[in-house]
Design an enzyme around this catalytic site. Structure first.
Site, PDB file in Angstrom:
ATOM      1  N   SER A 108       0.812  -1.209   0.000  1.00 14.38           N
ATOM      2  CA  SER A 108       0.000   0.000   0.000  1.00 14.38           C
ATOM      3  C   SER A 108       0.852   1.267   0.000  1.00 14.38           C
ATOM      4  CB  SER A 108      -0.915   0.007   1.227  1.00 14.38           C
ATOM      5  OG  SER A 108      -1.570   1.250   1.365  1.00 14.38           O
ATOM      6  N   TYR A 131      -0.691   6.265  -5.396  1.00 10.96           N
ATOM      7  CA  TYR A 131      -1.617   7.393  -5.514  1.00 10.96           C
ATOM      8  C   TYR A 131      -0.808   8.555  -6.070  1.00 10.96           C
ATOM      9  CZ  TYR A 131      -5.155   5.253  -2.444  1.00 10.96           C
ATOM     10  OH  TYR A 131      -6.108   4.444  -1.885  1.00 10.96           O
ATOM     11  N   THR A 157      -3.945   3.477  -8.281  1.00 11.53           N
ATOM     12  CA  THR A 157      -5.313   3.525  -7.766  1.00 11.53           C
ATOM     13  C   THR A 157      -5.954   4.809  -8.254  1.00 11.53           C
ATOM     14  OG1 THR A 157      -4.800   2.132  -5.875  1.00 11.53           O
ATOM     15  CG2 THR A 157      -6.718   3.565  -5.675  1.00 11.53           C
ATOM     16  N   ARG A 166     -16.513   8.022   4.979  1.00  8.48           N
ATOM     17  CA  ARG A 166     -16.476   6.852   5.857  1.00  8.48           C
ATOM     18  C   ARG A 166     -16.898   7.308   7.252  1.00  8.48           C
ATOM     19  NH1 ARG A 166     -10.558   5.319   3.307  1.00  8.48           N
ATOM     20  NH2 ARG A 166     -11.270   5.440   1.147  1.00  8.48           N
ATOM     21  N   LYS A 229      -6.221   0.403 -11.113  1.00  5.94           N
ATOM     22  CA  LYS A 229      -7.156  -0.167 -10.142  1.00  5.94           C
ATOM     23  C   LYS A 229      -8.315   0.794  -9.901  1.00  5.94           C
ATOM     24  CE  LYS A 229      -7.144  -1.857  -5.324  1.00  5.94           C
ATOM     25  NZ  LYS A 229      -7.859  -0.784  -4.619  1.00  5.94           N
ATOM     26  N   SER A 251     -12.404  -2.963  -9.279  1.00  5.25           N
ATOM     27  CA  SER A 251     -12.409  -2.668  -7.843  1.00  5.25           C
ATOM     28  C   SER A 251     -13.308  -1.492  -7.546  1.00  5.25           C
ATOM     29  CB  SER A 251     -10.981  -2.341  -7.375  1.00  5.25           C
ATOM     30  OG  SER A 251     -10.967  -1.914  -6.028  1.00  5.25           O
ATOM     31  N   HIS A 253     -12.811  -0.199  -4.461  1.00  4.73           N
ATOM     32  CA  HIS A 253     -12.016   0.282  -3.322  1.00  4.73           C
ATOM     33  C   HIS A 253     -12.534  -0.318  -2.007  1.00  4.73           C
ATOM     34  CE1 HIS A 253      -8.964   3.593  -2.612  1.00  4.73           C
ATOM     35  NE2 HIS A 253      -9.213   3.184  -1.370  1.00  4.73           N
ATOM     36  N   ARG A 256     -15.276   1.526  -0.089  1.00  2.00           N
ATOM     37  CA  ARG A 256     -14.911   2.643   0.788  1.00  2.00           C
ATOM     38  C   ARG A 256     -14.997   4.001   0.089  1.00  2.00           C
ATOM     39  NH1 ARG A 256     -11.964   0.710   5.212  1.00  2.00           N
ATOM     40  NH2 ARG A 256     -10.392   2.343   5.317  1.00  2.00           N
ATOM     41  N   GLY A 285     -12.510  -7.296  -3.682  1.00  2.00           N
ATOM     42  CA  GLY A 285     -13.763  -6.900  -3.072  1.00  2.00           C
ATOM     43  C   GLY A 285     -14.676  -8.064  -2.753  1.00  2.00           C
ATOM     44  N   VAL A 287     -14.152 -11.098  -1.437  1.00  2.00           N
ATOM     45  CA  VAL A 287     -13.703 -12.494  -1.495  1.00  2.00           C
ATOM     46  C   VAL A 287     -13.495 -13.005  -0.072  1.00  2.00           C
ATOM     47  CG1 VAL A 287     -11.866 -14.056  -2.258  1.00  2.00           C
ATOM     48  CG2 VAL A 287     -12.635 -12.196  -3.755  1.00  2.00           C
ATOM     49  N   GLY A 307      -8.072  -8.202   0.708  1.00  2.00           N
ATOM     50  CA  GLY A 307      -7.640  -7.088   1.531  1.00  2.00           C
ATOM     51  C   GLY A 307      -7.967  -7.265   2.996  1.00  2.00           C
ATOM     52  N   ARG A 308      -9.221  -7.032   3.376  1.00  2.00           N
ATOM     53  CA  ARG A 308      -9.592  -7.089   4.786  1.00  2.00           C
ATOM     54  C   ARG A 308      -9.220  -8.411   5.461  1.00  2.00           C
ATOM     55  NH1 ARG A 308     -13.800  -3.972   2.579  1.00  2.00           N
ATOM     56  NH2 ARG A 308     -14.146  -1.949   3.622  1.00  2.00           N
TER      57      ARG A 308
END
Length: 364
Positions: A108, A131, A157, A166, A229, A251, A253, A256, A285, A287, A307-308
């Protein structure tokens, strides 16, 4: 619940118990009503299998190739921010787990550990997320550092001209730590009395003017292949191919950014049909199971990014937890391949799944 998780959802619960509420909410939360956050997972549930029987699946080959790099399975670690909030070893632990599982980690842009620390942690194929800030020389400097330290591709991204709303971070007054990669380049100290420090920081730094023409500038400062992405439509997929990207990541994101954007698995086929095999397509996203990996490949993805679940594994059990998350997905994916009659990744086809649209159409 058993102390040793048996699926990824149990890792999430362990992470919730281990983390301060502010940090758990930061990792787990989505934009606004979190409709897309739920849909990213639930859209997979509406896809069913068309398994084939009496196929020799005594040997299963999960391996695949991404940009000419062979990996053990089509499961890659997505770029997720600030791993040291989850575990003191941060991205170094994540990188080691990825290397031990023979897969690619996308580091990241907002990592807790520096590019150099992650590069020195172990030998592996790694990509770098980028970014582009208002100060373009920051991006150029980071790209040069990634190249020098052996990163093999850039992941631009492109869905963040501004940060999504958020609300959990706003309520918690989420504070952004100083980012190690930006030391000497940019301070993350931004005063905000009304909500998330992260939101205020992004508003000051993100370049909302970034557009397709800037891909030419990015190519001029690097020899690395560039994946883009954040694509969810055929129009943007076609444009990405036209400007010469090396790959596309479908994606939203992690839900988010823009709430009520489509679940990525729902948008995948539109992009696949537009690209027509000209560049590889990956997706992230939602999975959470090996069955999800199979469904994504059946609908045209070359690999998925997770990711998470990686962060949850890191928070719950450190490097070992990340490794277990990847191994669980691989084991479930292998079982899915066996039970659908697919001895290798190349045997997974569109005919192995039925989408919700097809089921409704068949009833008309």
């Amino acid at each position: 619940m058993a102390a040793e998780p048996v699926n990824l959802n149990e890792f999430q619960e362990l992470a919730r118990l281990a983390l301060p509420k502010m940090y758990y909410d930061f990792y787990a939360g989505g934009a606004e009503d979190e409709h897309t956050l739920k849909e990213n997972v639930e859209a997979f549930h509406r896809i069913t299998f068309r398994p084939r029987i009496l196929v020799d699946v005594s040997r299963i080959d999960l391996s695949t190739t991404i940009l000419d790099y062979k990996i053990s399975a089509p499961i890659i670690i997505a770029p997720t921010a600030l791993h040291k909030l989850a575990n003191p070893e941060g991205e170094v632990a994540t990188a080691r787990a990825a290397a031990s599982c023979n897969t690619i980690m996308v580091l990241s842009f907002t990592s807790s550990c520096s590019i150099e620390e992650v590069a020195a942690s172990c030998n592996a194929v790694r990509f770098y997320q980028l970014y582009v800030f208002k100060k373009r020389d920051i991006a150029a400097t980071l790209v040069q550092r990634a190249e020098r330290n052996g990163f093999k591709a850039l992941v631009l991204t492109a869905d963040t001209p501004r940060l999504g709303r958020r609300e959990a971070d706003i309520k918690n007054k989420m504070i952004t730590p100083q980012l190690k990669n930006l030391e000497g380049l940019l301070s993350t100290k931004v005063s905000s009395d009304t909500g998330s420090n992260l939101e205020a920081y992004a508003k000051e730094t993100m370049d909302a003017s970034l557009s397709w023409k800037d891909l030419e500038w990015l190519r001029s400062i690097t020899k690395l292949p560039i994946l883009i992405k954040g694509i969810l439509t055929r129009e943007d997929a076609i444009k990405a191919v036209e400007v010469g990207v090396a790959g596309i990541i479908v994606s939203n994101h992690g839900a988010r950014q823009l709430d009520y954007s489509p679940a990525t698995i729902s948008a995948l086929e539109e992009v696949v049909h537009a690209v027509k095999g000209r560049v590889p397509i990956l997706m992230d996203g939602g999975v959470r199971r090996g069955t999800d990996v199979f469904k994504a490949l059946a609908l045209g993805a070359q690999a998925v990014l997770i990711g998470r679940p990686v962060v949850y594994g890191l928070a719950a059990k450190g490097e070992y937890g990340v490794r277990r998350v990847i191994e669980m997905l691989k084991d479930e994916f292998e079982l899915t391949m066996a039970l659908t009659g697919c001895p290798s990744v190349k045997h997974i086809t569109r005919n192995h799944v039925r989408t919700e649209h097809e089921r409704i159409h068949s009833m008309l």
